[in-house]
Design a protein around this motif. Structure first.
Motif, mmCIF file in Angstrom:
data_model
loop_
_atom_site.group_PDB
_atom_site.id
_atom_site.type_symbol
_atom_site.label_atom_id
_atom_site.label_comp_id
_atom_site.label_asym_id
_atom_site.label_seq_id
_atom_site.Cartn_x
_atom_site.Cartn_y
_atom_site.Cartn_z
ATOM 1 N N TYR A 54 0.823 -1.215 0.000
ATOM 2 C CA TYR A 54 0.000 0.000 0.000
ATOM 3 C C TYR A 54 0.852 1.258 0.000
ATOM 4 O O TYR A 54 0.498 2.256 -0.634
ATOM 5 N N ILE A 55 1.970 1.225 0.716
ATOM 6 C CA ILE A 55 2.860 2.389 0.703
ATOM 7 C C ILE A 55 3.348 2.644 -0.718
ATOM 8 O O ILE A 55 3.369 3.793 -1.188
ATOM 9 N N ALA A 59 2.398 5.862 -2.978
ATOM 10 C CA ALA A 59 3.503 6.690 -3.469
ATOM 11 C C ALA A 59 3.450 6.816 -4.989
ATOM 12 O O ALA A 59 3.762 7.871 -5.547
ATOM 13 N N ALA A 60 3.070 5.747 -5.680
ATOM 14 C CA ALA A 60 2.982 5.796 -7.147
ATOM 15 C C ALA A 60 1.865 6.730 -7.604
ATOM 16 O O ALA A 60 1.998 7.402 -8.625
ATOM 17 N N TYR A 61 0.784 6.778 -6.836
ATOM 18 C CA TYR A 61 -0.323 7.669 -7.193
ATOM 19 C C TYR A 61 -0.205 9.044 -6.560
ATOM 20 O O TYR A 61 -1.135 9.843 -6.639
ATOM 21 N N ILE A 62 0.928 9.298 -5.922
ATOM 22 C CA ILE A 62 1.225 10.582 -5.291
ATOM 23 C C ILE A 62 0.091 10.980 -4.346
ATOM 24 O O ILE A 62 -0.581 12.007 -4.514
ATOM 25 N N PHE A 63 -0.138 10.139 -3.359
ATOM 26 C CA PHE A 63 -1.155 10.381 -2.326
ATOM 27 C C PHE A 63 -0.484 10.269 -0.956
ATOM 28 O O PHE A 63 -0.501 9.211 -0.333
ATOM 29 N N PRO A 64 0.162 11.347 -0.486
ATOM 30 C CA PRO A 64 0.945 11.290 0.757
ATOM 31 C C PRO A 64 0.147 10.884 2.004
ATOM 32 O O PRO A 64 0.691 10.151 2.839
ATOM 33 N N PRO A 65 -1.108 11.319 2.177
ATOM 34 C CA PRO A 65 -1.810 10.875 3.396
ATOM 35 C C PRO A 65 -1.975 9.357 3.468
ATOM 36 O O PRO A 65 -1.854 8.764 4.544
ATOM 37 N N ILE A 68 1.380 7.898 4.539
ATOM 38 C CA ILE A 68 1.646 8.137 5.961
ATOM 39 C C ILE A 68 0.823 7.195 6.828
ATOM 40 O O ILE A 68 1.342 6.597 7.786
ATOM 41 N N VAL A 69 -0.433 7.026 6.499
ATOM 42 C CA VAL A 69 -1.284 6.110 7.265
ATOM 43 C C VAL A 69 -0.781 4.673 7.133
ATOM 44 O O VAL A 69 -0.771 3.917 8.119
ATOM 45 N N SER A 70 -0.315 4.290 5.958
ATOM 46 C CA SER A 70 0.213 2.939 5.770
ATOM 47 C C SER A 70 1.517 2.735 6.526
ATOM 48 O O SER A 70 1.763 1.651 7.064
#
Length: 112
Positions: A54-55, A59-65, A68-70
């Motif tokens: 999931y991290i 990261a590939a979809y550029i979704f930082p939240p 961080i949660v993962s």
């Protein structure tokens, strides 16, 4: 329309399976917790692999939240694994307190 019938079906199936498991299908052999460490370690390892996946996806979809949660989830999973294995390693290796001899009850009870 189907909900009451499915509810009745699953309640009856639950009751019959519970009866079968408790009273009819009595296991002839108890492992005594010998398999628990292996199964638990593999389950936790698979959870960590899912968190790492999931991290990477977040990261590939550029979704930082999401990343961080993962990361927090992976760290908390590893901490949970360490606490649980340190807590139950002795009991899975030497047996439970209920099965210990009366003269050694004070030794094993202190671990709980």
């Amino acid at each position: 329309f189907l909900l009451p019938f499915t509810l009745v079906y699953f309640v009856l199936a639950y009751l019959s399976q519970k009866y079968n498991i408790i009273y009819v299908n009595v296991p002839t052999y108890e492992g005594g917790g010998n398999l628990w460490p292996t199964v638990f370690n593999r389950c936790v390892a698979s959870l960590v692999v899912v968190h790492v996946t999931y991290i990477g996806i977040f990261a590939a979809y550029i979704f930082p939240p999401g990343s961080i949660v993962s990361i927090i989830g992976a760290i908390s999973t590893v901490v949970f694994w360490r606490i649980t294995t340190s807590r139950f390693r002795y009991l899975s290796k030497y047996g439970s307190v209920q099965n210990s001899p009366p003269n050694q009850m004070h030794l094993t009870a202190s671990l709980l």
